[in-house]
Motif scaffolding. Structure first.
Motif, PDB file in Angstrom:
ATOM      1  N   GLU A   1     -12.165  -0.880   7.497  1.00  0.00           N
ATOM      2  CA  GLU A   1     -12.244  -2.294   7.102  1.00  0.00           C
ATOM      3  C   GLU A   1     -13.093  -3.049   8.095  1.00  0.00           C
ATOM      4  OE1 GLU A   1     -10.922  -4.323   4.806  1.00  0.00           O
ATOM      5  OE2 GLU A   1      -9.441  -3.054   3.811  1.00  0.00           O
TER       6      GLU A   1
ATOM      7  N   GLU B   1       3.068  -3.007  11.892  1.00  0.00           N
ATOM      8  CA  GLU B   1       3.181  -3.175  10.451  1.00  0.00           C
ATOM      9  C   GLU B   1       4.533  -2.674   9.971  1.00  0.00           C
ATOM     10  OE1 GLU B   1      -1.578  -2.634   9.549  1.00  0.00           O
ATOM     11  OE2 GLU B   1      -0.365  -0.857   9.820  1.00  0.00           O
TER      12      GLU B   1
ATOM     13  N   TYR C   1       0.869  -1.180   0.000  1.00  0.00           N
ATOM     14  CA  TYR C   1       0.000   0.000   0.000  1.00  0.00           C
ATOM     15  C   TYR C   1       0.907   1.232   0.000  1.00  0.00           C
ATOM     16  CZ  TYR C   1      -4.090  -2.691   1.704  1.00  0.00           C
ATOM     17  OH  TYR C   1      -5.127  -3.554   1.853  1.00  0.00           O
TER      18      TYR C   1
ATOM     19  N   TYR D   1      -8.389  -1.819  16.505  1.00  0.00           N
ATOM     20  CA  TYR D   1      -9.124  -2.894  15.837  1.00  0.00           C
ATOM     21  C   TYR D   1      -9.908  -3.634  16.909  1.00  0.00           C
ATOM     22  CZ  TYR D   1      -5.699  -1.641  12.313  1.00  0.00           C
ATOM     23  OH  TYR D   1      -4.936  -0.925  11.430  1.00  0.00           O
TER      24      TYR D   1
END
Ligand code: AMP
Length: 342
Positions: free
Chosen positions: A291, A211, A154, A189
């Motif tokens: 998401e 990440e 990304y 999340y």
């Protein structure tokens, strides 16, 4: 029926260890569909698994031989990210002989970006702006690539020219990308569990992701960041726990309830068991959902021994894996297993 007569099965990857442990804790037999290349890893945890079904690749789960083996074990399969990644949705929807825990038809809605947007809109949650044309880009956006595994590759951009240059280098077509407003803020999340048996929604736990290499970037000074100009990657390597300020919880519950409602309308019977939202709080403290996952997520692996939230609801350690097994056990006692499987 007693839980010992049913086998909880899953693929050896993602959140398998926790699923197996939870199933064992609730008195089920367990089976692991395991890659030959990973047998050594899972043998280190052999007390969690009663049956190992060895395969060369996860797609072999569709073979008659494996399906029959699982069927003979009276298995219910717990789907996770690797099932979605390695077995086609058509196969899962049409050719699976053994029952899958949850609503297998909703897995398509997490994989297809347009369907995903539709469900989020129907749920009435705040989402980042989506740009249907690269020409409209006028702020910082995150460009999501087709089939990107775990956010690999990304990239961020601020105008159409930058996006097109990058796509030319990557040899990716403009019509294949998904361009979304970038939410600069704190990610969170949230792992929900919706029980169709009691019509109740629980927050099981929360995580943030580590990440690489975006998370490494903040560790070098700005000057070096500019000099090295690295290709960013959001590839997940691990998960970090988080709890939210208590005053933020009500909104999170409302988002979860909105998703449960929308899922029942759009993809009946809707969410069954675990699902997750991914989002970020921006500078004003507004939460944007970018998401969702329609099954157990790997961030729940942090809480094999329970989370701060499950500790409030249960007087025992409760993981997502165990919560799934507990639901199946209760459904068996109440003869309502059909409500949990597709
Ligand atoms: P995803 O594949 O959508 O789960 O995204 C992978 C990672 O990219 C997320 O965990 C976030 O760190 C980041 N990300 C994705 N979408 C956004 C967004 N709209 N704003 C900010 N960060 C995002």
């Amino acid at each position: 029926m007693e839980s010992s007569k049913v086998t909880i099965a899953t693929l050896g990857s993602h959140s398998a260890l926790q699923i197996l442990k939870g199933a064992k804790d609730e008195g089920f037999k367990t089976a692991l569909v395991c890659l030959k290349s990973r047998l050594k890893l899972y043998s280190r945890f052999k007390k969690l698994t009663d049956e190992i079904v060895l395969v060369e690749s996860f797609s072999e789960i569709m073979s008659q031989e494996v399906q029959e083996k699982l069927s003979n074990l009276n298995a219910i399969l717990i789907p996770h990210g690797s099932l979605v990644e390695y077995v086609s949705l058509e196969q899962i929807e049409n050719n699976f002989k053994i029952p899958i825990f949850g609503n297998k038809y909703i897995l398509r809605w997490e994989s297809d970006r347009n369907l995903k947007e539709k469900l989020l809109r129907e749920a009435g949650v705040r989402t980042p702006k989506v740009y249907s044309s690269v020409d409209e880009v006028d702020s910082t956006v995150i460009v999501k690539l087709p089939g990107a595994k775990g956010g690999k590759g990304y990239f961020l951009a601020t105008n159409p020219k930058e996006i097109r240059e990058k796509l030319r280098i990557l040899n990716i077509r403009e019509e294949d990308i998904f361009v979304q407003e970038y939410i600069l803020g704190t990610t969170a999340y949230v792992h929900f569990f919706y029980s169709p048996l009691s019509d109740e929604l629980e927050i099981i736990s929360m995580d943030r992701r580590y990440e690489t290499n975006v998370d490494g970037l903040g560790k070098i000074p700005a000057k070096l960041q500019l000099q090295s100009n690295p290709d960013l990657s959001y590839l997940v390597v691990g998960n970090i726990p988080i709890v939210l300020r208590e005053s933020l919880l009500e909104e999170i519950f409302e988002i979860g309830e909105g998703l449960v409602r929308a899922s029942k309308e759009l993809v009946p019977p809707g969410f069954i068991g675990p699902f997750c939202i991914e989002g970020a709080y921006n500078g004003e403290g507004k939460f944007y959902v970018f998401e969702f996952s329609a099954r157990i997520v790997a961030g729940t692996n942090l809480y094999v021994n329970g989370s701060p939230y499950t500790w409030l609801l249960y007087d025992e350690p409760m993981s997502m894996g165990k919560r799934i097994a507990r639901e199946i056990k209760r459904a068996m006692e109440e003869r309502r297993v059909k409500e949990l499987i597709t």
